[in-house]
Design a protein around this motif. Sequence first.
Motif, PDB file in Angstrom:
ATOM      1  N   TYR A  27       0.686  -0.927  -0.049  1.00  0.00           N
ATOM      2  CA  TYR A  27      -0.245   0.081   0.203  1.00  0.00           C
ATOM      3  C   TYR A  27       1.066   1.338  -0.415  1.00  0.00           C
ATOM      4  N   HIS A  50     -11.616   1.435  -1.261  1.00  0.00           N
ATOM      5  CA  HIS A  50     -10.146  -0.387  -0.416  1.00  0.00           C
ATOM      6  C   HIS A  50      -9.216   0.725   0.103  1.00  0.00           C
ATOM      7  N   GLY A 173       0.682  -2.304   4.467  1.00  0.00           N
ATOM      8  CA  GLY A 173      -0.440  -3.212   4.317  1.00  0.00           C
ATOM      9  C   GLY A 173       0.588  -4.821   4.337  1.00  0.00           C
ATOM     10  N   THR A 174      -0.239  -6.113   4.496  1.00  0.00           N
ATOM     11  CA  THR A 174       0.561  -7.246   3.691  1.00  0.00           C
ATOM     12  C   THR A 174       0.477  -7.846   2.926  1.00  0.00           C
ATOM     13  N   GLU A 176      -1.042 -10.256   1.826  1.00  0.00           N
ATOM     14  CA  GLU A 176      -2.215 -11.019   1.975  1.00  0.00           C
ATOM     15  C   GLU A 176      -3.333 -10.490   1.988  1.00  0.00           C
ATOM     16  N   ASN A 177      -3.365  -9.335   2.942  1.00  0.00           N
ATOM     17  CA  ASN A 177      -4.413  -8.117   2.393  1.00  0.00           C
ATOM     18  C   ASN A 177      -4.082  -7.297   0.895  1.00  0.00           C
ATOM     19  N   ASN A 178      -2.857  -7.043   0.271  1.00  0.00           N
ATOM     20  CA  ASN A 178      -2.971  -6.113  -0.757  1.00  0.00           C
ATOM     21  C   ASN A 178      -3.305  -7.223  -1.746  1.00  0.00           C
ATOM     22  N   GLY A 180      -5.396  -9.392  -1.369  1.00  0.00           N
ATOM     23  CA  GLY A 180      -7.359  -9.620  -1.706  1.00  0.00           C
ATOM     24  C   GLY A 180      -7.494  -8.042  -2.692  1.00  0.00           C
ATOM     25  N   ILE A 181      -7.068  -7.366  -1.684  1.00  0.00           N
ATOM     26  CA  ILE A 181      -7.657  -5.588  -2.190  1.00  0.00           C
ATOM     27  C   ILE A 181      -7.644  -5.661  -3.442  1.00  0.00           C
TER      28      ILE A 181
END
Length: 190
Positions: A27, A50, A173-174, A176-178, A180-181
């Motif tokens: 991010y 997001h 951010g991580t 995994e989260n990034n 996902g976004i």
Amino acid sequence: MTTSLTLNTHMITIDKLKSLANKDPYYHGIGCIRVRVETGELYSFYSKEHTAPISNYIHTHQRDLYCESLYGSYKNTTYDYTITNEYTDYCMEKIACKTGTKPELMFPNILITEKCVSILEKDMSHSHSGFHRVDLIDDVVITKVTMGGIRLPTAKIIRNKNIPYVCGLSSRGTPENNWGIIEDILNEAR
């Protein structure tokens, strides 16, 4: 090997993008998730929902950037400035664009003037020396960024000095989260 994302006719899948990435996505405080691919291109995934900005300052770059819209558009506003001895809410600082670094004050009082507003619909260049800021028009924007010229050690920002500085790389951010976004943004762009 040339691998360019084609988002016009056949939307790239998240698995294909992961296979092309040479680093985990992160991010950036201007309000996007960025991912570099094998060819050296940088893809930026913006979303009003997001990836809200935490540090969308008026700024320059460490090198020239050529941006191509793959989906959506944003408003690019360029600015002029005047250094003044009178108190203003704005200051100019140098930043190293590295996680955890603090800005270095250049001028404590700056007057800013909006110079030009343009819309990124297809492609646009951002000069390393020109001050600008981008704001989303569409809910989702995807850009391909190609970098040119020599990389300078710092960039500059103009910001409201009454609001604490937030490094654009302080909340990366991580992976995994990034991812996902990015997948959500790709789905929204379909």
